[in-house]
Scaffold this active site. Structure first.
Site, PDB file in Angstrom:
ATOM      1  N   GLU A   1      -6.406 -10.876  -4.835  1.00 53.26           N
ATOM      2  CA  GLU A   1      -7.483 -10.012  -4.415  1.00 53.26           C
ATOM      3  C   GLU A   1      -7.901  -9.015  -5.425  1.00 53.26           C
ATOM      4  O   GLU A   1      -7.073  -8.433  -6.175  1.00 53.26           O
ATOM      5  CB  GLU A   1      -6.857  -9.414  -3.230  1.00 53.26           C
ATOM      6  CG  GLU A   1      -8.107  -8.195  -2.638  1.00 53.26           C
ATOM      7  CD  GLU A   1      -7.832  -8.128  -1.153  1.00 53.26           C
ATOM      8  OE1 GLU A   1      -8.269  -9.205  -0.123  1.00 53.26           O
ATOM      9  OE2 GLU A   1      -7.001  -7.037  -0.734  1.00 53.26           O
TER      10      GLU A   1
ATOM     11  N   LYS B   1      -9.110  -5.282  -5.778  1.00 54.94           N
ATOM     12  CA  LYS B   1      -9.400  -4.223  -4.697  1.00 54.94           C
ATOM     13  C   LYS B   1      -8.915  -2.917  -5.602  1.00 54.94           C
ATOM     14  O   LYS B   1      -7.829  -2.669  -6.015  1.00 54.94           O
ATOM     15  CB  LYS B   1      -8.283  -4.520  -3.495  1.00 54.94           C
ATOM     16  CG  LYS B   1      -8.062  -3.221  -2.586  1.00 54.94           C
ATOM     17  CD  LYS B   1      -7.580  -3.827  -1.326  1.00 54.94           C
ATOM     18  CE  LYS B   1      -5.802  -4.015  -1.541  1.00 54.94           C
ATOM     19  NZ  LYS B   1      -5.107  -4.078  -0.130  1.00 54.94           N
TER      20      LYS B   1
ATOM     21  N   LYS C   1     -14.526  -9.867   1.030  1.00 50.30           N
ATOM     22  CA  LYS C   1     -13.637  -8.976   2.031  1.00 50.30           C
ATOM     23  C   LYS C   1     -14.429  -7.752   2.272  1.00 50.30           C
ATOM     24  O   LYS C   1     -14.636  -7.086   1.627  1.00 50.30           O
ATOM     25  CB  LYS C   1     -12.321  -8.693   1.048  1.00 50.30           C
ATOM     26  CG  LYS C   1     -11.185  -8.350   1.789  1.00 50.30           C
ATOM     27  CD  LYS C   1     -10.768  -9.286   2.705  1.00 50.30           C
ATOM     28  CE  LYS C   1      -9.337  -9.717   3.016  1.00 50.30           C
ATOM     29  NZ  LYS C   1      -8.346  -8.758   2.554  1.00 50.30           N
TER      30      LYS C   1
ATOM     31  N   GLU D   1      -9.227 -13.893  10.755  1.00 47.64           N
ATOM     32  CA  GLU D   1      -7.992 -12.993  10.417  1.00 47.64           C
ATOM     33  C   GLU D   1      -7.694 -12.501  11.905  1.00 47.64           C
ATOM     34  O   GLU D   1      -8.425 -11.905  12.634  1.00 47.64           O
ATOM     35  CB  GLU D   1      -8.353 -11.582   9.645  1.00 47.64           C
ATOM     36  CG  GLU D   1      -7.088 -11.077   9.535  1.00 47.64           C
ATOM     37  CD  GLU D   1      -7.624  -9.921   8.501  1.00 47.64           C
ATOM     38  OE1 GLU D   1      -7.776  -9.962   7.288  1.00 47.64           O
ATOM     39  OE2 GLU D   1      -7.388  -8.449   8.908  1.00 47.64           O
TER      40      GLU D   1
ATOM     41  N   ASN E   1      -2.627 -11.513   9.180  1.00 46.72           N
ATOM     42  CA  ASN E   1      -2.481  -9.922   8.648  1.00 46.72           C
ATOM     43  C   ASN E   1      -1.330  -9.311   9.172  1.00 46.72           C
ATOM     44  O   ASN E   1      -0.807  -9.234  10.228  1.00 46.72           O
ATOM     45  CB  ASN E   1      -3.516  -9.229   9.025  1.00 46.72           C
ATOM     46  CG  ASN E   1      -3.758  -7.974   8.015  1.00 46.72           C
ATOM     47  OD1 ASN E   1      -2.739  -8.027   6.991  1.00 46.72           O
ATOM     48  ND2 ASN E   1      -4.761  -7.150   8.212  1.00 46.72           N
TER      49      ASN E   1
ATOM     50  N   GLU F   1      -1.190 -12.787   5.023  1.00 47.22           N
ATOM     51  CA  GLU F   1      -2.128 -11.703   4.582  1.00 47.22           C
ATOM     52  C   GLU F   1      -1.291 -10.355   4.411  1.00 47.22           C
ATOM     53  O   GLU F   1      -0.801  -9.865   5.599  1.00 47.22           O
ATOM     54  CB  GLU F   1      -3.264 -11.391   5.063  1.00 47.22           C
ATOM     55  CG  GLU F   1      -4.216 -12.670   5.346  1.00 47.22           C
ATOM     56  CD  GLU F   1      -5.318 -12.259   6.101  1.00 47.22           C
ATOM     57  OE1 GLU F   1      -6.335 -13.160   6.157  1.00 47.22           O
ATOM     58  OE2 GLU F   1      -5.598 -10.978   6.308  1.00 47.22           O
ATOM     59  N   SER F   2      -1.210  -9.659   3.269  1.00 42.83           N
ATOM     60  CA  SER F   2      -0.929  -8.483   3.127  1.00 42.83           C
ATOM     61  C   SER F   2       0.596  -8.263   2.980  1.00 42.83           C
ATOM     62  O   SER F   2       1.468  -8.944   3.720  1.00 42.83           O
ATOM     63  CB  SER F   2      -1.203  -7.491   4.430  1.00 42.83           C
ATOM     64  OG  SER F   2      -2.760  -7.574   4.364  1.00 42.83           O
TER      65      SER F   2
HETATM   66  O1  LIG Z   1      -2.763  -5.338  -0.838  1.00 43.23           O
HETATM   67  P1  LIG Z   1      -2.123  -6.264   0.038  1.00 43.23           P
HETATM   68  O2  LIG Z   1      -1.063  -5.648   1.098  1.00 43.23           O
HETATM   69  O3  LIG Z   1      -1.343  -7.512  -0.618  1.00 43.23           O
HETATM   70  O4  LIG Z   1      -3.057  -7.049   1.192  1.00 43.23           O
HETATM   71  C1  LIG Z   1      -4.108  -7.845   0.679  1.00 43.23           C
HETATM   72  C2  LIG Z   1      -5.062  -8.167   1.888  1.00 43.23           C
HETATM   73  O5  LIG Z   1      -4.401  -8.821   2.686  1.00 43.23           O
HETATM   74  C3  LIG Z   1      -5.419  -6.989   2.291  1.00 43.23           C
HETATM   75  O6  LIG Z   1      -6.519  -6.201   1.477  1.00 43.23           O
HETATM   76  C4  LIG Z   1      -6.320  -6.985   3.918  1.00 43.23           C
HETATM   77  C5  LIG Z   1      -6.215  -8.220   4.915  1.00 43.23           C
HETATM   78  N1  LIG Z   1      -7.092  -8.031   5.597  1.00 43.23           N
HETATM   79  C6  LIG Z   1      -8.101  -7.095   5.431  1.00 43.23           C
HETATM   80  C7  LIG Z   1      -9.205  -6.759   5.822  1.00 43.23           C
HETATM   81  C8  LIG Z   1      -9.898  -5.842   5.403  1.00 43.23           C
HETATM   82  C9  LIG Z   1      -9.824  -5.002   4.175  1.00 43.23           C
HETATM   83  C10 LIG Z   1      -8.510  -5.551   3.516  1.00 43.23           C
HETATM   84  C11 LIG Z   1      -7.583  -6.510   4.138  1.00 43.23           C
END
Ligand SMILES: O=P(O)(O)OC[C@@H](O)[C@@H](O)c1c[nH]c2ccccc12
Length: 266
Positions: free
Chosen positions: A59, A61, A125, A174, A195, A225-226
């Site tokens: 990502e 970001k 995104k 998601e 997520n 994710e995340s």
């Molecule tokens: O920064 P992280 O914790 O690695 O996560 C990335 C991504 O999963 C996260 O930015 C995200 C997951 N779903 C979203 C929806 C909108 C915006 C952002 C996201």
């Protein structure tokens, strides 16, 4: 829907109304339909997995509502190239670029810059609340769009997926709980994102993925994710049979994002 998600989606509705004044629906649609050749997002993930590697969606970001500014020195083209190269052995399969301005300090231009500087397929995104945005995503060059189940009803998701498919774009749907997952599985897309971040509390736990995994049929491609931050997280998930990852913050905080990717997934 969580408060923050509700706030973001309400802001999106206003943003889209303004965008439609600048570029009416038919103009945007023609622009989207005049683009040639998407890059194969699902194929890029599957190719990595077929080689026994992790399929990483890396990502781009700058900031987030939960963390504020994550990376001050932010050059999307440089970051994207770093991800594409990795350490020469381990590299990203795909990119994810935040285009939301208000909450994530993103820009549509960041997606264009990241895509132009690499050969990787790119996920836009953002928060889709209107079919217009699917055309807009293709017009800005996206190869895949994100549909967040918590923001959309079944009919909206199906309509947006249909438009994305008609434009040859992939769809990542998601979810964060079992009910959303059941709804997501009504779509045709193979890409199911779980997520790990709870958007009500901003708490992150990879257990979310492990718990929901049982509900995902084998013919779908689960993307966790995340909050994936350590090689231990990666090992736990890969041992459980999960091979596709969406990671942002852990890379964005490193001087060389591609090196961080290679270290996390070596
Ligand atoms: O920064 P992280 O914790 O690695 O996560 C990335 C991504 O999963 C996260 O930015 C995200 C997951 N779903 C979203 C929806 C909108 C915006 C952002 C996201």
């Amino acid at each position: 829907m969580s408060d923050i998600l509700k706030k973001i989606c309400e802001a999106k509705v206003i943003e889209v109304a303004e965008a439609k004044k600048r570029s009416p629906f038919e103009v945007m649609r023609r622009d989207a339909e005049s683009r040639v050749l998407t890059r194969d997002f699902v194929g890029a993930l599957r190719a990595k997995i077929a080689q026994g590697q992790a399929a990483v969606i890396a990502e781009v970001k700058k900031a987030s509502p939960s963390k504020g500014v994550i990376r001050a020195d932010f050059d999307p083209a440089d970051i994207a190239q770093s991800y594409m190269v990795g350490d020469g052995k381990t590299s990203a399969a795909c990119l994810s670029v935040l285009t939301d301005r208000q909450f994530f300090q993103g820009e549509p231009d960041y997606l264009k810059q990241a895509r132009a500087s690499t050969l990787l397929p790119v996920l836009r995104k953002d928060f889709m609340v209107d079919p217009y945005q699917i055309y807009e995503s293709r017009a800005m060059g996206a190869d895949c769009v994100l549909l967040i189940a918590a923001c959309l009803d079944d009919a909206q998701m199906a309509e947006m997926e249909q438009i994305a498919r008609s434009l040859d774009m992939a769809v990542l749907v998601e979810v964060h709980d079992g009910a959303e997952l059941e709804r997501a599985l009504k779509l045709k897309t193979p890409l199911i994102g779980i997520n790990n971040r709870d958007l009500r509390t901003f708490e992150v736990s990879i257990q979310t993925t492990l718990d929901l995994q049982k509900q995902v049929p084998a013919d779908r491609l689960l993307v966790t994710e995340s909050g994936i931050a350590s090689p231990e997280d990666v090992k736990t998930l890969r041992d459980a049979g999960i091979h596709a990852f969406l990671v942002g913050e852990a890379f964005m905080r490193a001087d060389e994002p591609g090196d961080a990717l290679a270290k996390l997934f070596a």
